[in-house]
Design a protein around this motif. Structure first.
Motif, PDB file in Angstrom:
ATOM      1  N   ARG A  93       0.812   4.250  -2.688  1.00  0.00           N
ATOM      2  CA  ARG A  93       0.658   5.658  -2.296  1.00  0.00           C
ATOM      3  C   ARG A  93       1.811   6.513  -2.820  1.00  0.00           C
ATOM      4  O   ARG A  93       1.615   7.660  -3.229  1.00  0.00           O
ATOM      5  CB  ARG A  93       0.570   5.768  -0.774  1.00  0.00           C
ATOM      6  N   ALA A 109       0.835  -1.205   0.000  1.00  0.00           N
ATOM      7  CA  ALA A 109       0.000   0.000   0.000  1.00  0.00           C
ATOM      8  C   ALA A 109       0.867   1.252   0.000  1.00  0.00           C
ATOM      9  O   ALA A 109       0.559   2.234  -0.683  1.00  0.00           O
ATOM     10  CB  ALA A 109      -0.930  -0.007   1.211  1.00  0.00           C
ATOM     11  N   GLU A 110       1.954   1.209   0.737  1.00  0.00           N
ATOM     12  CA  GLU A 110       2.859   2.363   0.778  1.00  0.00           C
ATOM     13  C   GLU A 110       3.464   2.625  -0.595  1.00  0.00           C
ATOM     14  O   GLU A 110       3.587   3.772  -1.030  1.00  0.00           O
ATOM     15  CB  GLU A 110       3.959   2.111   1.816  1.00  0.00           C
ATOM     16  N   GLU A 130       1.839   9.898  -5.027  1.00  0.00           N
ATOM     17  CA  GLU A 130       2.565  11.092  -4.580  1.00  0.00           C
ATOM     18  C   GLU A 130       3.562  11.578  -5.624  1.00  0.00           C
ATOM     19  O   GLU A 130       3.893  12.756  -5.663  1.00  0.00           O
ATOM     20  CB  GLU A 130       3.290  10.815  -3.265  1.00  0.00           C
ATOM     21  N   LEU A 143      -5.282  -0.516  -0.541  1.00  0.00           N
ATOM     22  CA  LEU A 143      -5.168   0.738   0.216  1.00  0.00           C
ATOM     23  C   LEU A 143      -6.119   0.759   1.412  1.00  0.00           C
ATOM     24  O   LEU A 143      -5.779   1.294   2.467  1.00  0.00           O
ATOM     25  CB  LEU A 143      -5.426   1.934  -0.694  1.00  0.00           C
TER      26      LEU A 143
END
Length: 81
Positions: A35, A31-32, A39, A62
């Motif tokens: 993300r 999930a990171e 970003e 997520l």
């Protein structure tokens, strides 16, 4: 040996997140990675294409992933110690 001569995409660039490696990691780290792609300015369509996942699967990852923490880490300030 040829792979060692290939230049790395560089940290902080979408190419630095390798889907083959990403999905071997724990769910929170997956999930990171997703993300991070957002970003870095990628659109949902670009993230889907990069990872080979549907929008639904991305949303599930997520939604279900808890923030990643390393075992034993203590934030002294946040814990009020």
């Amino acid at each position: 040996m040829a792979a060692m001569n290939r230049p790395a995409p560089g940290f902080g660039k979408p190419g630095s997140i390798d889907p083959k490696v990403l999905f071997k990691l724990p769910l929170a780290m997956q999930a990171e990675g997703i993300r991070l792609l957002f970003e870095m300015g990628m659109t949902a369509s670009q993230v889907k294409g990069r990872l080979g996942l549907s929008a639904g699967t991305i949303n599930q990852i997520l939604d279900k992933a808890r923030p990643f923490t390393r075992g034993g880490d203590v934030n002294v300030v946040a814990e009020g110690m």
